[in-house]
Design an enzyme around this catalytic site. Structure first.
Site, PDB file in Angstrom:
ATOM      1  N   GLU A  55      81.536  54.257  64.458  1.00 44.70           N
ATOM      2  CA  GLU A  55      80.745  53.786  63.315  1.00 44.70           C
ATOM      3  C   GLU A  55      81.338  54.267  61.990  1.00 44.70           C
ATOM      4  OE1 GLU A  55      78.585  51.562  63.084  1.00 44.70           O
ATOM      5  OE2 GLU A  55      78.210  51.229  65.201  1.00 44.70           O
ATOM      6  N   ASP A  91      73.830  46.397  58.417  1.00 42.62           N
ATOM      7  CA  ASP A  91      75.157  46.302  57.801  1.00 42.62           C
ATOM      8  C   ASP A  91      75.335  44.882  57.243  1.00 42.62           C
ATOM      9  OD1 ASP A  91      75.599  44.674  59.976  1.00 42.62           O
ATOM     10  OD2 ASP A  91      77.507  45.590  60.540  1.00 42.62           O
ATOM     11  N   TYR A  93      72.565  53.316  57.242  1.00 40.04           N
ATOM     12  CA  TYR A  93      73.052  52.401  58.278  1.00 40.04           C
ATOM     13  C   TYR A  93      73.592  53.182  59.483  1.00 40.04           C
ATOM     14  CZ  TYR A  93      76.302  49.985  61.125  1.00 40.04           C
ATOM     15  OH  TYR A  93      76.957  49.551  62.237  1.00 40.04           O
TER      16      TYR A  93
END
Ligand code: SF4
Length: 328
Positions: free
Chosen positions: A33, A130, A112
């Protein structure tokens, strides 16, 4: 039902990605991520594989030096991510928090990423929003606002399933990447078509709304490739804080928005950062004065954390063979 249709689609359509082989491993999810922030999947795959090979656990990453992490990260850009990754590993080596709230307290982890890790690795109910999710949801609900992230997060919360939250988060992002694409969304084969308001309006291209593009300023500098008789060139480390912090560079004049009156006919390198264009005049210097730094032979440049712009600057002063193709 939105989540049911989406999960069914994901079960069939998901791509095989290296971080999906062990999604419940929070180290893999966290690392991927962070790498995927503002970076494409295709670019991230080799970096992710190299990191996992070199540092198989977060404890291994924790014991690496910042220089080692920056060097392994070189070419991936947005280097503050690598500095935060290193800082964060020192904390995560003692244990991974599972909730959004606790993840948000960590360096380099915003709303996020906290929601993504919490849902994907720990199956918590969390709404990760996102760019892909913004696009899908703003089309599905025809949300016509310029900064819709908060509204979209609230919408996503109403769609979360009671189980398989990790799959749901990945499915929504995958759906945006593969089907509800920025251009030419595949509405004809879309399983969500019957509930999609943008599709019903025939205006999928209107969502999400886009702010007008701002013009980036240009900064100028002169970079000096100081070259010793034996071929070594001088590198120095940038300050830890700020742009390209902790990375290596060749010496240069300050990066300013005023172009000086000097002769700009030599090699010129152009590079674009997020907030500005950069135009650099490159000068090869063999008449050396004392400058602090480290002398590096061309074949050893790959062992130093050089950002792409510096690779371009150095390459402009040499032919590729003499640099052992370090810029490849
Ligand atoms: S119908 Fe088209 S615009 Fe709507 S969600 Fe599906 S792919 Fe996206």
């Amino acid at each position: 039902m939105f989540s049911g249709k989406l999960l069914k689609w994901y079960a069939k359509a998901q791509r095989k990605l290296p971080w999906r082989t062990d999604v419940k491993n929070p180290y893999h999810t966290w690392l991927s991520e962070i790498m995927l922030q503002q970076t494409t999947v295709a670019t991230v795959i080799p970096y992710f594989n190299a990191f996992i090979k070199r540092w198989p656990t977060v404890q291994d990453l924790c014991s690496a030096s910042l220089d080692e992490v920056l060097t392994q990260w070189q070419g991936l850009g947005y280097y503050s991510r690598a500095r935060n990754l290193h800082k964060c590993a020192q904390i995560l080596a003692k244990g991974f928090p599972s909730t959004e709230e606790d993840l948000l307290k960590l360096p380099g982890i915003g709303p996020y990423t906290a929601a993504a890790i919490s849902s994907i690795a720990f199956d918590e109910q969390a709404a990760a929003v996102d760019g892909n999710v913004v696009r899908v949801i703003s089309r599905y609900f025809a949300i016509a606002t310029l900064k819709p992230t908060l509204e979209i997060r609230e919408r996503v919360k109403t769609l979360l399933p009671t189980e398989k939250n990790g799959d749901f988060t990945q499915a929504l992002m995958e759906f945006g990447a593969l089907l509800c694409r920025p251009k030419n969304p595949l509405c004809i084969t879309c399983p969500l078509q019957s509930g999609c308001q943008a599709y019903m309006q025939g205006k999928t291209e209107n969502y999400p709304m886009k702010a007008p593009k701002r013009k980036l300023p240009t900064r100028y500098a002169t970079a000096f490739i100081l070259r010793r008789e034996d071929g070594a060139i001088l590198l120095r480390k940038r300050p830890l804080q700020g742009l390209l912090g902790g990375m290596m560079e060749v010496p240069s004049t300050p990066w300013v928005e005023e172009k000086d009156q000097a002769d700009w006919s030599g090699p010129i390198v152009r590079h674009t950062f997020t907030h500005f264009h950069f135009e650099v005049r490159v000068q090869l210097v063999t008449d050396l004065e004392a400058v602090e730094g480290v002398w590096v032979y061309p074949q050893d440049l790959k062992n130093y954390a050089l950002p792409t712009v510096m690779k371009k600057i150095i390459a402009s002063g040499f032919n590729k063979e003499s640099l052992h193709s370090f810029v490849e």
